[in-house]
Structure formats: C-alpha cells, structure tokens
Design a protein around this motif. Sequence first.
Motif, PDB file in Angstrom:
ATOM      1  N   UNK A   1       0.805  -1.222   0.000  1.00  0.00           N
ATOM      2  CA  UNK A   1       0.000   0.000   0.000  1.00  0.00           C
ATOM      3  C   UNK A   1       0.836   1.269   0.000  1.00  0.00           C
ATOM      4  N   UNK A   2       1.979   1.228   0.674  1.00  0.00           N
ATOM      5  CA  UNK A   2       2.780   2.448   0.812  1.00  0.00           C
ATOM      6  C   UNK A   2       3.400   2.912  -0.498  1.00  0.00           C
ATOM      7  N   UNK A   3       3.446   2.056  -1.496  1.00  0.00           N
ATOM      8  CA  UNK A   3       4.011   2.464  -2.785  1.00  0.00           C
ATOM      9  C   UNK A   3       2.992   2.413  -3.908  1.00  0.00           C
ATOM     10  N   UNK A   4       1.762   2.042  -3.593  1.00  0.00           N
ATOM     11  CA  UNK A   4       0.726   1.987  -4.629  1.00  0.00           C
ATOM     12  C   UNK A   4       0.571   3.355  -5.271  1.00  0.00           C
ATOM     13  N   UNK A   5       0.496   3.337  -6.585  1.00  0.00           N
ATOM     14  CA  UNK A   5       0.387   4.582  -7.327  1.00  0.00           C
ATOM     15  C   UNK A   5       1.712   5.261  -7.573  1.00  0.00           C
ATOM     16  N   UNK A   6       2.763   4.768  -6.928  1.00  0.00           N
ATOM     17  CA  UNK A   6       4.105   5.338  -7.086  1.00  0.00           C
ATOM     18  C   UNK A   6       5.110   4.323  -7.601  1.00  0.00           C
ATOM     19  N   UNK A   7       4.643   3.119  -7.858  1.00  0.00           N
ATOM     20  CA  UNK A   7       5.577   2.083  -8.271  1.00  0.00           C
ATOM     21  C   UNK A   7       5.047   1.323  -9.468  1.00  0.00           C
ATOM     22  N   UNK A   8       5.987   0.847 -10.255  1.00  0.00           N
ATOM     23  CA  UNK A   8       5.662  -0.023 -11.382  1.00  0.00           C
ATOM     24  C   UNK A   8       6.683  -1.141 -11.420  1.00  0.00           C
ATOM     25  N   UNK A   9       6.217  -2.365 -11.350  1.00  0.00           N
ATOM     26  CA  UNK A   9       7.102  -3.512 -11.495  1.00  0.00           C
ATOM     27  C   UNK A   9       6.869  -4.106 -12.870  1.00  0.00           C
ATOM     28  N   UNK A  10       7.947  -4.461 -13.531  1.00  0.00           N
ATOM     29  CA  UNK A  10       7.839  -5.031 -14.864  1.00  0.00           C
ATOM     30  C   UNK A  10       8.970  -6.028 -15.067  1.00  0.00           C
ATOM     31  N   UNK A  11       8.854  -6.808 -16.130  1.00  0.00           N
ATOM     32  CA  UNK A  11       9.898  -7.789 -16.407  1.00  0.00           C
ATOM     33  C   UNK A  11      10.068  -7.932 -17.907  1.00  0.00           C
ATOM     34  N   UNK A  12      11.265  -8.330 -18.276  1.00  0.00           N
ATOM     35  CA  UNK A  12      11.591  -8.616 -19.662  1.00  0.00           C
ATOM     36  C   UNK A  12      12.159 -10.027 -19.676  1.00  0.00           C
ATOM     37  N   UNK A  13      11.341 -10.980 -20.005  1.00  0.00           N
ATOM     38  CA  UNK A  13      11.779 -12.374 -19.945  1.00  0.00           C
ATOM     39  C   UNK A  13      12.852 -12.689 -20.988  1.00  0.00           C
ATOM     40  N   UNK A  14      12.896 -11.921 -22.049  1.00  0.00           N
ATOM     41  CA  UNK A  14      13.920 -12.150 -23.067  1.00  0.00           C
ATOM     42  C   UNK A  14      15.294 -11.740 -22.562  1.00  0.00           C
ATOM     43  N   UNK A  15      15.329 -10.821 -21.608  1.00  0.00           N
ATOM     44  CA  UNK A  15      16.603 -10.322 -21.078  1.00  0.00           C
ATOM     45  C   UNK A  15      16.879 -10.807 -19.657  1.00  0.00           C
ATOM     46  N   UNK A  16      15.989 -11.623 -19.113  1.00  0.00           N
ATOM     47  CA  UNK A  16      16.146 -12.097 -17.723  1.00  0.00           C
ATOM     48  C   UNK A  16      16.241 -10.922 -16.748  1.00  0.00           C
ATOM     49  N   UNK A  17      15.388  -9.944 -16.943  1.00  0.00           N
ATOM     50  CA  UNK A  17      15.443  -8.738 -16.122  1.00  0.00           C
ATOM     51  C   UNK A  17      14.081  -8.454 -15.501  1.00  0.00           C
ATOM     52  N   UNK A  18      14.126  -7.894 -14.321  1.00  0.00           N
ATOM     53  CA  UNK A  18      12.924  -7.366 -13.695  1.00  0.00           C
ATOM     54  C   UNK A  18      13.262  -5.971 -13.196  1.00  0.00           C
ATOM     55  N   UNK A  19      12.274  -5.100 -13.241  1.00  0.00           N
ATOM     56  CA  UNK A  19      12.487  -3.696 -12.914  1.00  0.00           C
ATOM     57  C   UNK A  19      11.466  -3.226 -11.884  1.00  0.00           C
ATOM     58  N   UNK A  20      11.904  -2.279 -11.085  1.00  0.00           N
ATOM     59  CA  UNK A  20      10.994  -1.613 -10.162  1.00  0.00           C
ATOM     60  C   UNK A  20      11.215  -0.123 -10.309  1.00  0.00           C
ATOM     61  N   UNK A  21      10.213   0.564 -10.800  1.00  0.00           N
ATOM     62  CA  UNK A  21      10.290   2.010 -10.914  1.00  0.00           C
ATOM     63  C   UNK A  21       9.525   2.637  -9.758  1.00  0.00           C
ATOM     64  N   UNK A  22      10.182   3.545  -9.090  1.00  0.00           N
ATOM     65  CA  UNK A  22       9.579   4.247  -7.964  1.00  0.00           C
ATOM     66  C   UNK A  22       9.568   5.736  -8.272  1.00  0.00           C
ATOM     67  N   UNK A  23       8.428   6.353  -8.099  1.00  0.00           N
ATOM     68  CA  UNK A  23       8.298   7.781  -8.340  1.00  0.00           C
ATOM     69  C   UNK A  23       7.827   8.479  -7.064  1.00  0.00           C
ATOM     70  N   UNK A  24       7.860   9.787  -7.099  1.00  0.00           N
ATOM     71  CA  UNK A  24       7.444  10.592  -5.936  1.00  0.00           C
ATOM     72  C   UNK A  24       8.055  10.046  -4.654  1.00  0.00           C
ATOM     73  N   UNK A  25       9.349   9.811  -4.707  1.00  0.00           N
ATOM     74  CA  UNK A  25      10.043   9.172  -3.595  1.00  0.00           C
ATOM     75  C   UNK A  25       9.974  10.016  -2.330  1.00  0.00           C
TER      76      UNK A  25
END
Length: 128
Positions: A62-86
Amino acid sequence: QVHVVESGGGLVQAGGSLRLSCAASVRSFSSYSMGWFRQAPGKEREFVAAISWSGGRTYSTDSVKGRSTISRDNAKNMVYLELTSLKPEDSAVYYCAASAGLRTDHEAMSAIHSYGVWGQGTQVTVSS
C-alpha cells in the motif's frame, strides 16, 4: 544455480524517481516469479512489489501503490521496479528475490518465505 543481482540504487531527492533493475542468471527465467523487498535500518524486511512468471499478475504494498511499477523482460532475464514521488521513508536496501513455481496470489507472492533466491541488495536513500 540461480543468482540475482540488483542495481540502480542511489541518492535521490524527495519527489524524485528511480528505476531499480534485477538481473537473473537462470535458464528458465520465465518460470520464476520475482519480488522486490526492502529493509530500512532497525526494521524488518518488507514486501514492496512482485510480478508473476508471466507478468500477468503484479502486486505492490500500500505504501508504494500509485508510485511504483514492477515489470519484467523475460527475453533479457530482467525485472524492474520504478519508484516515483520518492519519500524519505522509502530509504532502504532494496532486495530482488526469485521463486519458481510460486502461486500467483498476493499471499504467496508477498511473503518473504516464498522466495529462495535473494540478491545482495541495492541502497536507496531519499533526502528530504
């Protein structure tokens, strides 16, 4: 053997943004659900966000809802976490974690004990 390595942490001013990356060394990355957790000094490690193996299910605390985006790129074996309004309270060591064959419901994907593979963490410091 599975390894994950986080990167992208650093010092950022309040209101700023960061994108954390997690590189996984595993043959069948697309079968792993991935999670991000964080631990601030003197506090327990806590769930931040998770994404299912297919990317079809995502969850965040809940504390990061609306401020975070988690995504992944299975072709690159990567996962990302974007945090905004830190915020200063986002300051912590952020850990990437991986789990194969994990149920994709929130209870399973947000639980620390669901994950058997952990990275060393990347420090995020938010200055006020």
